[in-house]
Design an enzyme around this catalytic site. Structure first.
Site, PDB file in Angstrom:
ATOM      1  N   GLU A 185      -6.597 -33.516  11.949  1.00 31.47           N
ATOM      2  CA  GLU A 185      -5.242 -33.875  12.533  1.00 31.47           C
ATOM      3  C   GLU A 185      -4.924 -35.610  12.431  1.00 31.47           C
ATOM      4  O   GLU A 185      -4.777 -36.099  13.718  1.00 31.47           O
ATOM      5  CB  GLU A 185      -5.059 -33.386  13.884  1.00 31.47           C
ATOM      6  N   GLU A 254      -4.146 -23.710  11.647  1.00 29.33           N
ATOM      7  CA  GLU A 254      -4.177 -23.240  13.003  1.00 29.33           C
ATOM      8  C   GLU A 254      -2.815 -22.434  13.616  1.00 29.33           C
ATOM      9  O   GLU A 254      -1.970 -23.077  13.828  1.00 29.33           O
ATOM     10  CB  GLU A 254      -4.491 -24.408  14.132  1.00 29.33           C
TER      11      GLU A 254
END
Ligand SMILES: *[C@@H]1O[C@H](CO)[C@@H](O)[C@H](O)[C@H]1NC(C)=O
Ligand SMILES: *[C@@H]1O[C@H](CO)[C@@H](O)[C@H](O)[C@H]1NC(C)=O
Ligand SMILES: *[C@@H]1O[C@H](CO)[C@@H](O)[C@H](O)[C@H]1NC(C)=O
Length: 731
Positions: A185, A254
């Site tokens: 991320e 995710e």
């Protein structure tokens, strides 16, 4: 897999084996715009996160088998640097940190692995996975174009890749790892810091690709990933996401099955109807890889959870609960969905979808392959009304906010909102109600103790503890003149202590004078209360405790914790006395821990009180008892509702911080309709109760008899209220 498939895939592997013998370099995992390709076959891959240190090696085979039974192809895990290298150059790959054993366990079950090396992992994990010592390397700056940081990141990444290679764990070597991840991320950070962030991205991407693992690398939540790395999505929904380059597959690293539990927060859950709907929206729109974060969340043992006030339970409302048991109907419903997706695989990987409207808020997605395979998805996006739709002269009933799968473009075999799986109710049933406790008191240190050191002014906590302990004592003497008016009129002075976090307990002349603590939203705290002082020297002892280090945010390594001040006494005859810049004494950690009260074996210096002398509601108490392992194999936990805050050890091993004294906010729990966009505040339970009252005691830590439990309690609790419970089906 039916027989024809088996033979086909055997033929494909044979072709690959034959072609491998003629060409020396032959990556067997590649990709195109439709999917990850393994040994020449495009695959729809269903994945789930299981983080190896969040369970025990004894639990791994069962968790992985249940994942396989639930229809998963891939197990995804991060790699946890601070667990593997707690001290620079000293490595730990044993027990819960036996990474190779974990991957081989997945391999033995016949599943693939997605290895997210990071080494920044976020993960609600202490310091985002970075070892605390990393912060103290001169000139270091995390996750940017910084040479000391890059050198350490490269060293660790290479070490992990080489370890995987030497154990032949990458797929082209015959191993289960089909993909890796570098960084994590990073997009939002890069966006914020600009040029050095871009330079860092360029560097780590080519560093990773240069390691020649033979399998694709992915990067999540980042747009500008260089080829051949694949950019992927994380979130509650990802149907609208597409990789920036049209020749890369659409992957969801995710799929948030719910959300973390924080101390002080209610417990989030996500209805399976919405979770299944989210997955099918993704798959019907060309998604070919999705990973449940988490499939098994597990437990933050020891001091492994992060400074987001993350609770010890990392249950995440996952399909396998914290204890490794299927959570129904979530587990069973998803399993049926996975089977329906697999029945559609041949069409999904061969054709592009044709999309058309079936009426207001409803749509068909059809994958019709040249081979004849056909799969259709019929969607109703309406949050309130069900829809009767017609697809090729047949009628289908779609509940609100739902998608049906027709793996043959005819028969509905699954609808995301029609839940038929059994709702098995698991409960916590007491197995041992009363422990025979002994107690020992942690003495409150004072400024002139031998084992303290002094400094002018207030120092940041991590600077002094180096994260070897949650605890730092700030100690000072305050001289009160006998002429102070408050000594006669009883108008006590106010002590004000400002701390950067996470929790504080104030002692005046050895007596507890109250606590203050922060929260996930704001770790900062202020203690502001009257204190009882006497004429002459008063001993002020402030116990500052951490609940883990920050794991997210731009340059989170610079975040401070501990009492940074100001610290003032108000209401003296002189007005305000500012203690901030005075001489303070410091003590790192607890005496009880230094003298090994929590470990097995006798501690020479400890005084344990028994029977009626056992401390009740006394702050800073150590408790010790023994118990036999209950019969059977039901998972076990300690019900800690009667306690406040501290840490628990079983046979010398820390099973985590307890904090049942932190009561979940009182509002937001109520009926939760699955239909409509989900976020982590939508569906909550446990309002007004402890955020976490049960603490997992893994069976594998126990011997048949004579197990030792040790508790350090900061606030003071009632130990006779503690019970051992088992998690089992309610009768
Ligand atoms: C931490 O320690 C370093 C060096 O010892 C010092 O330069 C720095 O200012 C300290 N940080 C805080 C917040 O006290
Ligand atoms: C405390 O203050 C008084 C005056 O108010 C002084 O006489 C005494 O010496 C001080 N005690 C110490 C230990 O500094
Ligand atoms: C502390 O409490 C007093 C009153 O009890 C108040 O006047 C003061 O503003 C408070 N200080 C802080 C920092 O909250």
């Amino acid at each position: 897999m039916d027989l024809v498939c088996k033979i086909l895939s055997w033929l494909v592997s044979l072709v690959v084996i034959l072609s491998c013998t003629c060409s020396s370099v032959s990556a067997t995992v590649t990709y195109d715009d439709k999917a990850i390709i393994i040994n020449g076959q495009r695959r729809i891959l269903i994945s789930g996160s299981i983080h190896y240190p969040r369970s025990t090696p004894e639990m791994w085979p069962d968790l992985i088998q249940k994942a396989k039974d639930g229809g998963l192809d891939v197990i995804q895990t991060y790699v946890f640097w601070n667990g593997h290298e707690p001290t620079q150059g000293k490595f730990n790959f044993e027990g819960r940190y036996d990474l190779v054993r974990f991957i081989k366990t997945v391999q033995e079950a016949g599943l693939y692995v997605h290895l997210r090396i990071g080494p920044y992992v976020c993960a609600e994990w202490n310091f985002g996975g970075f070892p605390a010592w990393l912060k103290f390397i001169p000139g270091i700056s995390f996750r940017t174009d910084n040479d000391p940081f890059k050198a350490e990141m490269q060293r660790f990444t290479e070490m992990i890749v080489n370890m995987m290679k030497s154990n032949k764990l990458f797929e082209p070597q015959g191993g289960p790892i089909i993909m890796s991840q570098i960084e994590n991320e990073y997009g939002p950070v890069e966006w914020e810091i600009g040029a050095p962030g871009k330079a860092y991205t360029k560097w780590f991407s080519s560093m990773a690709v240069g390691l020649k693992t033979g399998v694709p690398w992915i990067m999540c939540k980042q747009d500008d990933v260089p080829d051949p790395i694949i950019d992927t999505c994380n979130g509650f929904y990802c149907e609208g996401f597409f990789p920036k380059k049209s020749y890369k597959p659409k992957m969801w690293t995710e799929v948030w099955t719910s959300w973390l539990t924080e101390f002080g927060g209610a417990v989030p859950y996500r209805p399976v109807e919405d979770l299944a709907f989210a997955v099918l929206r993704f798959v019907q729109n060309k998604g070919s890889f999705f990973n449940y974060y988490m499939y098994h969340g597990g437990t933050n043992f020891g001091r492994e959870s992060s400074g987001l006030f993350v609770a010890t339970s990392y249950d995440y409302d996952a399909p396998l609960d914290e204890y490794g048991l299927p959570r129904e109907p979530k587990y069973g419903h998803l399993k049926l969905m996975h089977s329906a997706i697999k029945q559609s695989e041949a069409a999904l990987v061969s054709a592009d979808p044709k999309v058309w409207s079936l009426g207001k808020n409803s749509e068909a997605h059809e994958y019709r392959a040249k081979t004849g395979a056909c799969a259709a998805f019929l969607a109703n996006y309406d949050t309130e009304s069900s829809a009767k739709v017609t697809y090729f002269n047949r009628q289908y009933d779609l509940p609100p906010w739902s998608i049906s799968i027709l793996p043959d473009c005819k028969n509905e075999v699954f609808n995301s909102a029609k839940v038929h799986s059994n709702s098995v109710h698991l409960n916590m049933v007491p197995v041992k109600a009363a422990f025979d406790w002994q107690s020992s008191t942690e003495e409150v240190p004072i400024a002139d103790d031998d084992d303290t050191f002094t400094k002018w002014g207030l120092y940041e906590q991590l600077n002094l503890t180096k994260d070897f302990s949650d605890y730092l004592w700030y100690l000072i003497d305050v001289n009160i003149s006998a002429n102070e008016a408050f000594l006669k009129n009883g108008d006590d002075p106010i002590l004000t202590v400002t701390s950067a976090g996470d929790a504080l307990q104030v002692f005046i002349n050895g007596q507890s004078s109250g606590v203050a603590y922060g929260s996930l939203k704001n770790t900062k705290l202020t203690f502001n209360d009257t204190v009882k002082l006497k004429a002459g020297i008063n001993k002020i002892s402030l116990l500052s405790s951490s609940v883990g280090l920050a794991n997210v945010g731009v340059h989170f390594e610079t975040y401070n914790i501990g009492v940074l001040g100001p610290v003032t006494l108000n209401g003296l005859s002189e007005g305000t006395r500012d203690l901030t810049k005075q001489k303070w004494s410091y003590k790192v950690g607890l005496k009880g821990q230094a003298s090994s009260l929590h470990t097995l074996g006798e501690s020479s210096s400890a005084q344990w009180l028994q029977g009626s002398l056992v401390a009740q509601k006394q702050p800073l108490s150590w408790y010790k008892s023994t118990f036999d392992a209950p019969e059977g194999s039901d998972p076990l936990a300690l019900d800690m509702s009667s306690m406040g805050k501290g840490q628990i050890w079983i046979n010398g091993e820390s099973v985590g911080r307890h904090w049942p004294g932190y009561i979940a906010r009182g509002s937001g729990c109520g009926n939760c309709n699955y239909a409509g966009t989900y976020d982590e505040t939508k569906c909550l339970s446990n309002c007004g109760e402890p955020s976490q009252k049960w603490y997992h005691v893994p069976r594998s830590l126990l011997k048949p008899t004579g197990n030792q439990v040790v508790i350090f309690e900061e606030w003071g609790g009632n130990p006779s209220g503690i019970s051992l419970v088992k998690r089992t089906e309610q009768n």
